[in-house]
Design a protein around this motif. Structure first.
Motif, PDB file in Angstrom:
ATOM      1  N   ASP A 168      -3.934  12.306   9.226  1.00  0.00           N
ATOM      2  CA  ASP A 168      -4.380  11.425   8.157  1.00  0.00           C
ATOM      3  C   ASP A 168      -3.369  11.406   7.034  1.00  0.00           C
ATOM      4  N   SER A 169      -3.758  10.776   5.923  1.00  0.00           N
ATOM      5  CA  SER A 169      -2.845  10.606   4.797  1.00  0.00           C
ATOM      6  C   SER A 169      -2.494  11.928   4.130  1.00  0.00           C
ATOM      7  N   LEU A 170      -3.303  12.956   4.335  1.00  0.00           N
ATOM      8  CA  LEU A 170      -3.046  14.248   3.708  1.00  0.00           C
ATOM      9  C   LEU A 170      -2.071  15.098   4.510  1.00  0.00           C
ATOM     10  N   SER A 171      -1.953  14.828   5.787  1.00  0.00           N
ATOM     11  CA  SER A 171      -1.120  15.676   6.648  1.00  0.00           C
ATOM     12  C   SER A 171       0.151  14.984   7.132  1.00  0.00           C
ATOM     13  N   PHE A 172       0.243  13.655   6.956  1.00  0.00           N
ATOM     14  CA  PHE A 172       1.376  12.963   7.552  1.00  0.00           C
ATOM     15  C   PHE A 172       2.698  13.302   6.881  1.00  0.00           C
ATOM     16  N   VAL A 173       2.683  13.678   5.600  1.00  0.00           N
ATOM     17  CA  VAL A 173       3.935  14.001   4.918  1.00  0.00           C
ATOM     18  C   VAL A 173       4.571  15.227   5.559  1.00  0.00           C
ATOM     19  N   PRO A 207       6.624   5.578   1.370  1.00  0.00           N
ATOM     20  CA  PRO A 207       5.390   6.125   0.783  1.00  0.00           C
ATOM     21  C   PRO A 207       5.533   7.573   0.321  1.00  0.00           C
ATOM     22  N   VAL A 208       6.302   8.373   1.061  1.00  0.00           N
ATOM     23  CA  VAL A 208       6.516   9.769   0.665  1.00  0.00           C
ATOM     24  C   VAL A 208       7.367   9.829  -0.601  1.00  0.00           C
ATOM     25  N   PHE A 209       8.428   9.030  -0.640  1.00  0.00           N
ATOM     26  CA  PHE A 209       9.320   9.006  -1.801  1.00  0.00           C
ATOM     27  C   PHE A 209       8.569   8.558  -3.055  1.00  0.00           C
ATOM     28  N   VAL A 210       7.777   7.491  -2.930  1.00  0.00           N
ATOM     29  CA  VAL A 210       7.043   6.968  -4.082  1.00  0.00           C
ATOM     30  C   VAL A 210       5.967   7.945  -4.537  1.00  0.00           C
ATOM     31  N   ARG A 211       5.290   8.586  -3.582  1.00  0.00           N
ATOM     32  CA  ARG A 211       4.270   9.571  -3.955  1.00  0.00           C
ATOM     33  C   ARG A 211       4.893  10.730  -4.723  1.00  0.00           C
ATOM     34  N   MET A 212       6.071  11.173  -4.285  1.00  0.00           N
ATOM     35  CA  MET A 212       6.766  12.257  -4.990  1.00  0.00           C
ATOM     36  C   MET A 212       7.100  11.849  -6.425  1.00  0.00           C
ATOM     37  N   LEU A 213       7.665  10.640  -6.587  1.00  0.00           N
ATOM     38  CA  LEU A 213       8.023  10.187  -7.935  1.00  0.00           C
ATOM     39  C   LEU A 213       6.792  10.045  -8.821  1.00  0.00           C
ATOM     40  N   ALA A 214       5.693   9.528  -8.263  1.00  0.00           N
ATOM     41  CA  ALA A 214       4.489   9.301  -9.056  1.00  0.00           C
ATOM     42  C   ALA A 214       3.920  10.605  -9.584  1.00  0.00           C
ATOM     43  N   ILE A 215       3.825  11.637  -8.751  1.00  0.00           N
ATOM     44  CA  ILE A 215       3.238  12.895  -9.224  1.00  0.00           C
ATOM     45  C   ILE A 215       4.166  13.584 -10.223  1.00  0.00           C
ATOM     46  N   LEU A 216       5.487  13.446 -10.031  1.00  0.00           N
ATOM     47  CA  LEU A 216       6.416  14.032 -11.010  1.00  0.00           C
ATOM     48  C   LEU A 216       6.280  13.335 -12.362  1.00  0.00           C
ATOM     49  N   LEU A 217       6.129  12.009 -12.358  1.00  0.00           N
ATOM     50  CA  LEU A 217       5.962  11.281 -13.613  1.00  0.00           C
ATOM     51  C   LEU A 217       4.642  11.649 -14.290  1.00  0.00           C
ATOM     52  N   ILE A 218       3.607  11.883 -13.523  1.00  0.00           N
ATOM     53  CA  ILE A 218       2.325  12.307 -14.101  1.00  0.00           C
ATOM     54  C   ILE A 218       2.478  13.662 -14.777  1.00  0.00           C
ATOM     55  N   ILE A 244      -2.289   2.354   2.064  1.00  0.00           N
ATOM     56  CA  ILE A 244      -1.368   2.241   3.198  1.00  0.00           C
ATOM     57  C   ILE A 244      -1.673   3.318   4.238  1.00  0.00           C
ATOM     58  N   SER A 245      -1.871   4.543   3.779  1.00  0.00           N
ATOM     59  CA  SER A 245      -2.132   5.653   4.695  1.00  0.00           C
ATOM     60  C   SER A 245      -3.467   5.484   5.412  1.00  0.00           C
ATOM     61  N   LEU A 246      -4.455   4.983   4.704  1.00  0.00           N
ATOM     62  CA  LEU A 246      -5.763   4.763   5.328  1.00  0.00           C
ATOM     63  C   LEU A 246      -5.646   3.777   6.490  1.00  0.00           C
ATOM     64  N   PHE A 304      -3.268   5.435   9.442  1.00  0.00           N
ATOM     65  CA  PHE A 304      -3.652   6.613  10.209  1.00  0.00           C
ATOM     66  C   PHE A 304      -5.122   6.653  10.625  1.00  0.00           C
ATOM     67  N   GLN A 305      -5.996   5.911   9.947  1.00  0.00           N
ATOM     68  CA  GLN A 305      -7.412   6.135  10.215  1.00  0.00           C
ATOM     69  C   GLN A 305      -8.199   4.899  10.636  1.00  0.00           C
ATOM     70  N   LEU A 306      -7.664   3.713  10.433  1.00  0.00           N
ATOM     71  CA  LEU A 306      -8.396   2.516  10.857  1.00  0.00           C
ATOM     72  C   LEU A 306      -8.615   2.498  12.367  1.00  0.00           C
ATOM     73  N   GLN A 307      -7.593   2.903  13.123  1.00  0.00           N
ATOM     74  CA  GLN A 307      -7.722   2.907  14.582  1.00  0.00           C
ATOM     75  C   GLN A 307      -8.838   3.852  15.017  1.00  0.00           C
ATOM     76  N   ALA A 308      -8.904   5.045  14.400  1.00  0.00           N
ATOM     77  CA  ALA A 308      -9.952   6.006  14.763  1.00  0.00           C
ATOM     78  C   ALA A 308     -11.328   5.473  14.402  1.00  0.00           C
ATOM     79  N   ILE A 309     -11.427   4.762  13.282  1.00  0.00           N
ATOM     80  CA  ILE A 309     -12.716   4.180  12.883  1.00  0.00           C
ATOM     81  C   ILE A 309     -13.142   3.113  13.879  1.00  0.00           C
ATOM     82  N   GLU A 310     -12.197   2.275  14.314  1.00  0.00           N
ATOM     83  CA  GLU A 310     -12.508   1.239  15.297  1.00  0.00           C
ATOM     84  C   GLU A 310     -12.937   1.857  16.621  1.00  0.00           C
TER      85      GLU A 310
END
Length: 563
Positions: free
Chosen positions: A195-200, A242-253, A279-281, A284-290
């Motif tokens: 999922d979105s928590l483990s893909f990084v 997505p990994v790069f942007v997530r890193m920048l966002a948390i550093l800016l916070i 994006i991660s939802l 990684f998870q729409l297919q499993a929900i379907e």
């Protein structure tokens, strides 16, 4: 299905009672065992004038991730490759999710990865086979038709083969990341429950082992990924956007919450994180929900967010304040700051609330059917509709400006846009997604202006739109290897850095009052907490799994009698 009913029907297949029983059946309209019909395997429908229209073979139409597809279309696409002379595609139903297998006869050496890349430009991702099997010839029946029963069973064969050293390392690493005792190397990251928590962490391990990140790596089986090793390109690595942007966002916070900044210019970091979550939802998870038919597959991801948040919130409030029920229910974002503790985490609360809303909607069968028909169009329309709904709710029902608009309806458009971005696979779709991004960010900014005033234009710099456009148009970004490793660790620890950075910044001020030291300790502390929590969770889950297996075997220890 078209059935043949006739007094001159044959008695069956010579010497094949199993096939005879499958094809020659009792008339389903009379249930008379003497009234037999022959199942042709063809699909048809009656027209208004009473004539029958032939629609095609039933065994060439399968449903993948909610999409009904023609296997012949995939066979034709593969057959157009210059190195393939013949191809047969079948649907494999050995696992919970239907997987496509392509049996190919090659005229010259070609790898599965080359075929997969060639098909990715012609077919949507759900029509690209999960496995390519190369044969010297396609088996045929005496009548010259493809004998599908004679085709080798691909996944059974791969299960019997020992794993390569790279596949063994990748399986062990991903099992640790996904917190399972062991995993099936025939399955992909998505099928394994990623999922979105483990893909990084999973992508970082994969790139370290094989030297690069293949296209749509999350949909490829582990044992196939291990075969795609390539030498690393010097001191630079590719970091997924997505990994790069997530890193920048948390550093800016973290930087924005430092005591040195009475007025921090940068805004929009949380909007960026919501878009990445969308994006991660979808990824990684729409297919499993379907596949499952409901959204209960989101529960482990929700638990991975909610449990540490509640435990840490309760701990901090007990130490420095008092317990607030709003925080324990993750609804403090709906209350004025004067009624709740300072120790609450509105970003996590809004994220959890949006995931619950989306999960409930995806549990409705009709919603899933409409979404599966055209995911990009549906999600784009839904995002635009949420922009309008947010304005109407804020104007006529509930003005959330007193709560700084920290409510789910204010950010649902961003989350839905992120889900649409995952499906923006063509240039035209990327332009549409970019236009909607301008609309969504514009509405967020106008809401902020309504609450703060027009001086918001001069007081703040909103990074949401540039970050969204980067996520839409760029899949990855090259960075130095050291930055890639550190960035992946930071991005995978976003939740824990967000939870703990205030306390670690306060601790840093007691020892050495310097901005860089504050940021470094806040980030390092969050990463350390993430590591400790994941290690503890992994140990508890392993122990629970071991006890469950022992209980399932019904093992009894008998003490021998001493005489």
């Amino acid at each position: 299905e078209i059935l043949i009913r006739s007094p001159y029907l044959s008695h069956g297949y010579w010497g094949d009672p199993e096939l005879t029983a499958a094809r020659f059946i009792a008339n389903p309209f009379t249930d008379n065992p003497d009234d037999r019909c022959y199942r042709t395997g063809d699909l048809g429908t009656y027209l208004a004038d009473g004539s029958a229209s032939f629609l095609g073979r039933a065994d060439t139409q399968v449903k993948i991730r909610g999409h009904r597809i023609e296997l012949a279309e995939i066979e034709n696409a593969i057959g157009r490759h210059p190195h393939i002379s013949q191809c047969v595609v079948v649907a494999n139903h050995d696992s919970a999710a239907t997987r496509l297998v392509a049996y190919c006869v090659a005229t010259s050496p070609v790898t599965a990865e080359k075929l997969r890349r060639a098909l990715s430009g012609q077919l949507p991702d759900y029509m690209v086979p999960a496995l390519f099997v190369f044969l010297p010839a396609i088996p045929l029946t005496p009548n010259g038709k493809v004998d599908k029963r004679a085709l080798p069973v691909p996944f059974a064969q791969s299960a019997e083969q020992p794993l390569s050293p790279v596949a063994e390392k990748l399986s062990t690493a991903w099992a640790r990341i996904l917190q399972v005792a062991h995993l099936d190397a025939r399955l992909s990251f998505v099928e394994l429950g990623g999922d979105s928590l483990s893909f990084v962490q999973a992508s970082r391990v994969l790139e370290e082992l094989i030297g690069h990140l293949p296209e749509r790596w999350e949909t490829l089986p582990v044992n196939q990924l291990a075969e795609l090793s390539a030498p690393a390109k010097g001191a630079w690595r590719v970091m997924e956007m997505p990994v790069f942007v997530r890193m920048l966002a948390i550093l800016l916070i973290v930087v924005g919450h430092m005591s040195e900044f009475d007025h921090w210019l940068i805004v929009g970091e949380t909007s960026v994180l919501f878009l990445v979550s969308g994006i991660s939802l979808a990824r990684f998870q729409l297919q499993a929900i379907e596949t499952r038919g409901d959204a209960r597959t989101l529960l482990p991801s929700l638990a991975a967010i909610v449990v540490p948040t509640l435990l840490y919130t309760a701990l901090v409030q007990l130490l420095f304040d008092r317990l607030h029920w709003q925080s324990l229910l993750l609804v403090s974002n709906w209350f004025p700051a004067s009624e709740v503790s300072l120790f609450n985490y509105w970003y996590i609360e809004v994220l959890v609330q949006m995931l619950l809303v989306i999960g409930l909607l995806l549990s409705i069968r009709r919603v899933r059917q409409v979404l599966a028909a055209d995911p990009f169009r549906c999600l784009i329309i839904a995002s635009c509709a949420m922009v309008a709904l947010d304005v109407l709710l804020n104007r006529f029902v509930f003005d959330a400006s007193a709560l700084l608009n920290r409510v789910p309806q204010h950010f649902l458009a961003v989350m839905l846009l992120g889900m649409a971005v995952h499906h923006a696979t063509t240039t035209a779709r990327k332009w549409v997604a970019s236009a909607v991004a301008v609309l969504v960010v514009g509405e967020l900014d106008l809401m902020a202006i309504a609450g703060v005033g027009w001086e918001a234009f001069t007081l703040y710099v909103d990074i949401a739109l540039p970050a969204m456009l980067a996520l839409i148009w760029f899949r990855s970004v090259p960075v130095p290897a050291l930055v890639a490793r550190a960035g992946a660790v930071i991005a995978s620890s976003t939740l824990y850095i967000y939870l703990t950075h205030f306390q670690f910044q306060s601790l840093a001020n007691r020892f050495y009052h310097h901005p860089l030291f504050e940021v470094a300790l806040a980030v390092t502390g969050g990463v350390l907490v993430s590591y400790c929590w994941n290690a503890l969770t992994r140990r508890l889950l392993t122990r629970w799994s071991t006890r469950k297996q022992a209980a399932g075997t019904g093992a009894v220890i008998v003490k021998p009698e001493v005489r």
